[in-house]
Design an enzyme around this catalytic site. Structure first.
Site, mmCIF file in Angstrom:
data_model
loop_
_atom_site.group_PDB
_atom_site.id
_atom_site.type_symbol
_atom_site.label_atom_id
_atom_site.label_comp_id
_atom_site.label_asym_id
_atom_site.label_seq_id
_atom_site.Cartn_x
_atom_site.Cartn_y
_atom_site.Cartn_z
ATOM 1 N N LEU A 210 16.362 -0.509 13.348
ATOM 2 C CA LEU A 210 16.644 0.806 12.777
ATOM 3 C C LEU A 210 16.294 1.902 13.771
ATOM 4 C CD1 LEU A 210 15.240 0.176 9.207
ATOM 5 C CD2 LEU A 210 17.629 0.450 9.804
ATOM 6 N N GLU A 240 11.494 9.292 2.547
ATOM 7 C CA GLU A 240 12.437 9.080 3.648
ATOM 8 C C GLU A 240 12.587 7.582 3.879
ATOM 9 O OE1 GLU A 240 13.062 10.036 8.410
ATOM 10 O OE2 GLU A 240 11.275 10.771 7.382
ATOM 11 N N LEU A 241 13.775 7.063 3.689
ATOM 12 C CA LEU A 241 14.012 5.622 3.766
ATOM 13 C C LEU A 241 13.603 5.065 5.130
ATOM 14 C CD1 LEU A 241 15.142 3.092 2.388
ATOM 15 C CD2 LEU A 241 17.395 3.697 3.342
ATOM 16 N N ASP A 242 12.668 4.103 5.118
ATOM 17 C CA ASP A 242 12.174 3.449 6.337
ATOM 18 C C ASP A 242 11.633 4.451 7.349
ATOM 19 O OD1 ASP A 242 12.748 0.863 5.453
ATOM 20 O OD2 ASP A 242 14.823 0.999 6.144
ATOM 21 N N GLY A 243 11.154 5.595 6.861
ATOM 22 C CA GLY A 243 10.666 6.629 7.778
ATOM 23 C C GLY A 243 9.220 7.012 7.561
#
Length: 298
Positions: A210, A240-243
């Site tokens: 990612l 925040e998706l995958d953040g």
């Protein structure tokens, strides 16, 4: 059915009078001296101390202290009350944990088993000093395996139409005594309202392609691009998706001779190791979060 019995080689039981203190505050002179003097005045003995400052001039200061205090269980609440005076003086965010009180874990999983199996193996071996209270899944693939360890398994299906209801059921089975949720390849997006219940207490694992290879079949995409390094990232879940704040990462070199299946195998190995490290550091109170970053004393 074969019953897997956990052998307790935990460290928490070896130190019934040990506590951990986590502190973050604006940096300035006298913090370490104040904390050390407070513990000394209250009869505690420091066995380990780590500290870090982002910037000595106007930055943030972070500290982790392990100490022994006779009759800790009886005296801990009073110790917390008395420390509030020190904390106010230095504008501290702080926590004190009793090491002998194991953290309770809820593991969420879908169909892929490698991260769950690693956590269960480490728990069984006594290397993961926590209590796995339950496993929650939107599939039944892992039910028999999980229950062979004597761990409750909760099957809660999730669809786009039932997601809100499913999360309500998940929160109900979790209750109020879970310290951390682990997404061991749980292939569902967690809603903001769920996250708010467990801010900086939900740990996720994902491959480190990612954001280059988003969507389905990331290893196939990576193979087509001829990547030379693959890896995994463990982080706290935020809106925040995958953040969210990163806890741990690792990588391994690969070559043109590795096909998609080999990339997947290597990726699974990295994911299980990275997630287990992140969980271990969390339950050992080694992580402090500041904005979207972490300080990890390991």
């Amino acid at each position: 059915m074969e019953l897997h019995v956990k052998r307790d080689h935990s460290t928490s039981g070896q130190h019934p009078n040990r506590a951990r203190m986590l502190i973050s505050c604006p940096d300035g002179p006298g913090i370490v001296a104040a904390v050390s003097d407070f513990l000394f005045q209250n009869g505690a003995n420091i066995v380990q101390s780590d500290q870090y400052t982002i910037d000595p001039d106007g930055g943030m200061f972070f500290m982790r202290v392990e100490f022994d205090l006779p009759d800790l269980a009886r005296r801990l609440e009073e110790l917390r009350k008395v420390f509030e005076g020190v904390a106010l003086r230095f504008k501290m965010d702080w926590q004190i944990f009793n090491v002998s009180h194991k953290k309770r874990l809820a593991i969420f999983v879908s169909k892929e088993d490698h991260c769950l199996v690693e956590l269960l193996w480490q728990w069984q071996a006594g290397d993961l000093d926590a209590d796995i209270a339950m496993v929650v899944s939107n599939h039944t693939d892992m039910q028999t395996y999980v229950e062979s360890f004597g761990i409750p398994f909760h099957h809660i299906p999730v669809t786009a139409e039932t997601k809100k209801e499913a999360e309500g059921r998940q929160l109900a089975v979790i209750g109020n005594d879970i310290d951390v949720i682990i997404l061991a390849r749980y292939m569902q997006i967690i809603s903001p309202s769920f996250i708010e219940h467990y801010r900086h207490r939900i740990i996720n694992i994902h491959h480190s392609f990612l954001p280059a290879f988003v969507g389905g079949k990331p290893y196939a995409q990576a193979y087509q691009r001829g990547v030379k390094i693959i890896g995994a990232t463990a982080h706290y879940v935020t809106e925040e998706l995958d953040g969210g704040p990163i806890i741990e990462q690792d990588v391994q070199r690969v070559s043109h001779s590795d096909d998609v299946n080999e990339l997947k195998r290597i990726g699974r190995t990295i994911e299980r190791v990275v997630l287990a490290r992140a969980v271990k550091w969390h339950i050992e109170d080694r992580i402090l979060v500041h904005h979207n970053k972490t300080v990890v004393f390991n």
